[in-house]
Design a protein around this motif. Structure first.
Motif, PDB file in Angstrom:
ATOM      1  N   CYS A 285      50.955  43.641  41.035  1.00  0.00           N
ATOM      2  CA  CYS A 285      50.403  44.996  40.989  1.00  0.00           C
ATOM      3  C   CYS A 285      49.619  45.322  42.257  1.00  0.00           C
ATOM      4  N   HIS A 286      49.035  44.289  42.887  1.00  0.00           N
ATOM      5  CA  HIS A 286      48.168  44.532  44.040  1.00  0.00           C
ATOM      6  C   HIS A 286      48.484  43.729  45.290  1.00  0.00           C
TER       7      HIS A 286
ATOM      8  N   CYS B 167      44.844  39.493  36.879  1.00  0.00           N
ATOM      9  CA  CYS B 167      44.832  39.850  38.299  1.00  0.00           C
ATOM     10  C   CYS B 167      43.380  40.008  38.760  1.00  0.00           C
TER      11      CYS B 167
HETATM   12 ZN    ZN Z   1      46.536  43.678  40.231  1.00  0.00          ZN
END
Ligand code: ZN
Length: 235
Positions: A151-152, A205
Motif C-alpha cells: 500500500c505504501h 503496515c
Molecule cells: Zn501501508
C-alpha cells in the motif's frame, strides 16, 4: 501476532510500538539504550540475555552463543541460536522483522528484512543457518512482522533493477510502482523448503498504522526511530 506459534511450548516473542519509545540499534540518539532497558524489563525479561544485531542491510546471519548474551553483534542482519533463554533481537521501522522457530530441534532465528536484505538473500540465509544448527526446513515456523507494505512501498527507477527477478511482487498503479515485500519473503521461504501452512503474516503496515508504529519513510523528516522485535525459547 502469529497463531502458528501458539502450539510451541515456552516461546516468547513480540514487537514494540511507538509508545515504548525509540528502541533503535544502532543508535545516534542517547536515550534509546534507556528505552530498550525499560521495554525489556516491562516484558519481565533480562536485558543481559539479549543478543541484538547491529544492522547493515546485508545478508549475514550470525550464530549467537551463550557468551554473547547482553551484546550487540556488529555487521549482521540475522541471528540464529539453539541456546535456551537467549533472546534474539533486531530493530526496524519499515523493514520486516522475520521470526522463525523450529519446535523440533528448539532452534530460533530472527532476521531484519528490508528491500536491500530481501533482494540480496537474507531470507534464504536465515534458513541455511538454522539448517546448519540441525533444523529441517519442513519443521520451521515463520512469522512476518509489521513493515512497509504494498500500500505504501513505492519504488522509483533508481532501484527498479533490484526487483527484476521478482515481477510477481511489483504492482503498477496509476500513481507509480509499488512492491509487495512480504510476497517476495513468502516466495523465498517456500523456495527454501518452508511449508506454506507454516508461514504466518501479521499483515500490519508500519507506514499505515501511524498511531502504533514509527515508519522511516513516513517520518523521514525527523530522527531515525525504530521498534524492537525479539524472540526466545525458554527452557
Ligand atoms: Zn501501508
Amino acid at each position: 501476532m502469529f497463531s502458528i506459534f501458539n502450539s510451541v511450548s515456552n516461546v516468547r516473542y513480540g514487537f514494540s510500538t511507538r509508545h515504548d519509545g525509540n528502541l533503535r540499534i544502532p543508535s545516534s540518539e542517547s536515550d534509546t539504550e534507556a528505552n530498550r532497558k525499560r521495554y525489556i524489563e516491562s516484558l519481565g525479561l533480562d536485558p543481559m540475555r539479549f543478543v541484538a544485531a547491529n544492522l547493515v542491510h546485508g545478508t549475514h546471519v550470525h550464530i549467537a552463543r551463550e557468551e554473547e548474551a547482553g551484546s550487540i553483534i556488529p555487521e549482521c542482519d540475522g541471528l540464529v541460536t539453539r541456546v535456551p533463554n537467549l533472546i534474539l533481537s533486531v530493530t526496524g521501522a519499515d523493514c520486516f522483522p522475520v521470526y522463525a522457530i523450529d519446535p523440533v530441534e528448539r532452534v530460533i532465528g530472527m532476521a531484519h528484512a528490508g528491500w536491500r536484505g530481501i533482494t540480496s538473500g537474507i531470507i534464504p540465509e536465515l534458513i541455511v543457518q538454522m539448517n546448519g544448527l540441525g533444523s529441517e526446513p519442513a519443521d520451521i515456523l515463520v512469522g512476518i512482522g509489521p513493515g512497509i507494505r504494498a500500500c505504501h512501498f513505492e519504488i522509483h527507477e533508481d532501484i527498479f533493477s533490484h526487483f527484476e527477478g521478482h515481477g510477481e511482487a511489483v504492482i503498477e498503479r496509476e500513481k507509480g510502482m509499488f512492491v509487495d515485500l512480504p510476497a517476495i519473503i513468502k516466495t523465498q521461504l517456500k523456495e527454501g523448503g518452508i511449508t506454506p501452512e507454516h508461514i504466518s503474516d501479521s499483515e500490519e503496515c508500519t507506514y499505515h498504522l501511524e498511531d502504533k508504529y514509527f515508519s522511516r519513510r513516513r517520518d523521514q523528516a525527523g530522527p531515525l526511530q525504530a521498534m524492537m522485535a525479539y524472540i526466545l525459547l525458554e527452557k
